[in-house]
Design an enzyme around this catalytic site. Structure first.
Site, PDB file in Angstrom:
ATOM      1  N   GLY A 204       0.816  -1.215   0.000  1.00 25.38           N
ATOM      2  CA  GLY A 204       0.000   0.000   0.000  1.00 25.38           C
ATOM      3  C   GLY A 204       0.848   1.263   0.000  1.00 25.38           C
ATOM      4  O   GLY A 204       0.568   2.217   0.740  1.00 25.38           O
TER       5      GLY A 204
ATOM      6  N   THR B 135       1.335   3.899  -1.986  1.00 26.84           N
ATOM      7  CA  THR B 135       0.776   5.231  -2.241  1.00 26.84           C
ATOM      8  C   THR B 135      -0.214   5.631  -1.154  1.00 26.84           C
ATOM      9  O   THR B 135      -0.349   6.815  -0.832  1.00 26.84           O
ATOM     10  CB  THR B 135       0.115   5.306  -3.625  1.00 26.84           C
ATOM     11  OG1 THR B 135      -1.080   4.532  -3.649  1.00 26.84           O
ATOM     12  CG2 THR B 135       1.044   4.791  -4.703  1.00 26.84           C
ATOM     13  N   ASP B 136      -0.915   4.658  -0.584  1.00 32.17           N
ATOM     14  CA  ASP B 136      -1.776   4.963   0.562  1.00 32.17           C
ATOM     15  C   ASP B 136      -0.953   5.505   1.726  1.00 32.17           C
ATOM     16  O   ASP B 136      -1.328   6.493   2.373  1.00 32.17           O
ATOM     17  CB  ASP B 136      -2.499   3.695   1.028  1.00 32.17           C
ATOM     18  CG  ASP B 136      -3.736   3.387   0.220  1.00 32.17           C
ATOM     19  OD1 ASP B 136      -4.464   4.330  -0.141  1.00 32.17           O
ATOM     20  OD2 ASP B 136      -3.989   2.208  -0.057  1.00 32.17           O
ATOM     21  N   MET B 137       0.156   4.827   2.014  1.00 33.75           N
ATOM     22  CA  MET B 137       0.984   5.224   3.146  1.00 33.75           C
ATOM     23  C   MET B 137       1.617   6.594   2.902  1.00 33.75           C
ATOM     24  O   MET B 137       1.673   7.445   3.800  1.00 33.75           O
ATOM     25  CB  MET B 137       2.067   4.174   3.402  1.00 33.75           C
ATOM     26  CG  MET B 137       1.525   2.781   3.672  1.00 33.75           C
ATOM     27  SD  MET B 137       0.704   2.650   5.264  1.00 33.75           S
ATOM     28  CE  MET B 137       2.110   2.300   6.311  1.00 33.75           C
TER      29      MET B 137
ATOM     30  N   ALA C 222      -0.963   9.205   3.390  1.00 35.92           N
ATOM     31  CA  ALA C 222      -1.241   9.391   4.816  1.00 35.92           C
ATOM     32  C   ALA C 222      -0.196  10.277   5.477  1.00 35.92           C
ATOM     33  O   ALA C 222      -0.525  11.180   6.258  1.00 35.92           O
ATOM     34  CB  ALA C 222      -1.289   8.031   5.511  1.00 35.92           C
TER      35      ALA C 222
END
Length: 394
Positions: free
Chosen positions: A172, A174-176, A179
């Site tokens: 993940g 790009t999610d991280m 964030a």
């Protein structure tokens, strides 16, 4: 070990699920903020159902949920009803930050468009996390997940072997990244509010953030016109080589001085002046047919640890390639207390020991965060909560 209080008193309300929003607010919670996670009644964040789990029935804890939601409060609200929206608005009257990580336009469909929220609650910092941003454009309303953004941002085009397909990273990424940048944006807006008394709208687009993260290949493209590809780093030779015990090491050689150190450590001083290897770009071009074979020939009689030690003594950065089990057991990370036992009676291994997960990876005056327990769905509901909601994914 202690409970961090850097953000004590900061009240955060979050409409979030999956990873980007939850990881952002988990960082805030670890630093002492009070984070209230709004969840769909009876269902909650989809990651609550993810395997692996420990415990049974309603007390079961999903590892995929615990990773990003420890130390928060869980309140169920039916955001498809006037009553649920009214309850949310009441919570925002006392909040410092609203994080929204739902589909584009979710707040507006509730009658809580970000601009209207700012007018109603002038001190509120609103962070809207979406795939493509909140300012229009052809992709503005497209749904997005991490894999979509890895592909569209160019990230996947740079990962993998030169003769292989574009490759997704499995964690993940790009999610991280989104964030972390969202957290930075929120804290910047809080600092500005201390000066002006007014909140801000933080527009965090996953595609913007991931594309900007590719600073090095984009800079190379701007300066040379070249399109960086998988397999060769044109800024410096970088890669993996195998020692005599079959274990791998990772190296990067960005300067002539580091190349000299490597050649000396390997007992091959002639490589320093070799005309095929006397510049960074030449060494990058010959990484696979000259540089890596030279390292592997030298390391054939050495273990991974012995080869790494020899290079470190020579002042060359080198990394032991470790699997996840080895990372978890790494003595340096143990010294740093990166993995913190969960404060939850259900989060236990089969042998009775507590499950440990990575903490907020920063120390403050030598102290680190102790993440709180995993909230059960609706654990912090007010006594008069309402029906079912239509929250949707990122």
């Amino acid at each position: 070990m202690s409970e961090l209080t850097l953000l004590q008193g900061l009240r955060v309300v979050s409409l979030e699920q999956f990873i980007a929003g939850p990881y952002c607010t988990s960082l805030l919670a670890d630093a002492g903020a009070e984070v209230t996670k709004i969840e769909r009644p009876g269902v909650g964040d989809p990651r609550r159902s993810y395997e692996p789990k420990v415990g049974d029935g309603e007390d079961a804890i999903s590892g995929g949920f615990a990773s990003y939601n420890r130390g928060k409060r869980s309140v169920e609200l039916a955001l498809d009803t006037p009553e649920g929206v009214a309850e949310l608005a009441g919570m925002l009257a006392d909040a410092d930050v609203l994080v929204c990580n739902l589909r584009p336009g979710a707040l507006a469909r509730m009658g809580l468009a970000p601009v209207a929220l700012r007018e109603r609650f002038p001190r509120l910092v609103v962070c809207e996390i979406t795939g493509f941003g909140s300012t229009g454009g052809e992709a503005a309303n497209w749904p997005a997940f991490d894999s979509v953004i890895q592909g569209m941002s160019g990230f996947a085009s740079l990962v993998g072997e030169a003769d292989g397909p574009p490759t997704l990273t499995p964690m993940g990424t790009t999610d991280m990244l989104t964030a972390v940048y969202s957290t930075i944006g929120i804290l910047m807006a809080i600092i500005q509010r201390e000066r002006t008394g007014e909140g801000s709208l933080v527009d965090a687009a996953m595609l913007d953030i991931t594309a900007a993260f590719l600073e090095r290949p984009l800079t190379l493209h701007e300066f040379t016109g070249a399109v960086p590809t998988r397999g060769i780093d044109r800024f410096s030779p970088v890669g993996m080589f195998r020692a005599g015990d079959g274990r791998w090491l990772s190296i990067v050689i960005p300067t002539d001085e580091m190349w000299r150190r490597c050649a000396d450590a390997m007992g091959r001083p002639q490589m320093i002046t070799d005309p095929e290897l006397d510049t960074v770009l030449k060494r990058a071009d010959r990484m696979h047919d000259r540089v890596i074979p030279a390292f592997e020939a030298w390391a054939a009689g050495l273990t991974q640890e012995e080869a790494a030690h020899a290079l470190r003594v020579a002042g060359q950065p080198v990394g032991l390639v470790q699997d996840i089990g080895e990372v978890r057991a790494n003595p340096h990370l143990a010294h740093r207390e990166l993995f913190v036992p969960m404060v939850d009676e259900v989060a236990m291994r089969a042998d009775g020991s507590r499950i440990s997960l990575p903490r907020l990876p920063l120390l403050f005056d030598g102290e680190h965060a102790t993440p709180g327990p995993v909230p059960r769905l609706g654990e912090h509901n007010p006594p008069d909560g309402h029906g079912s909601s239509e929250q949707v994914a990122e």
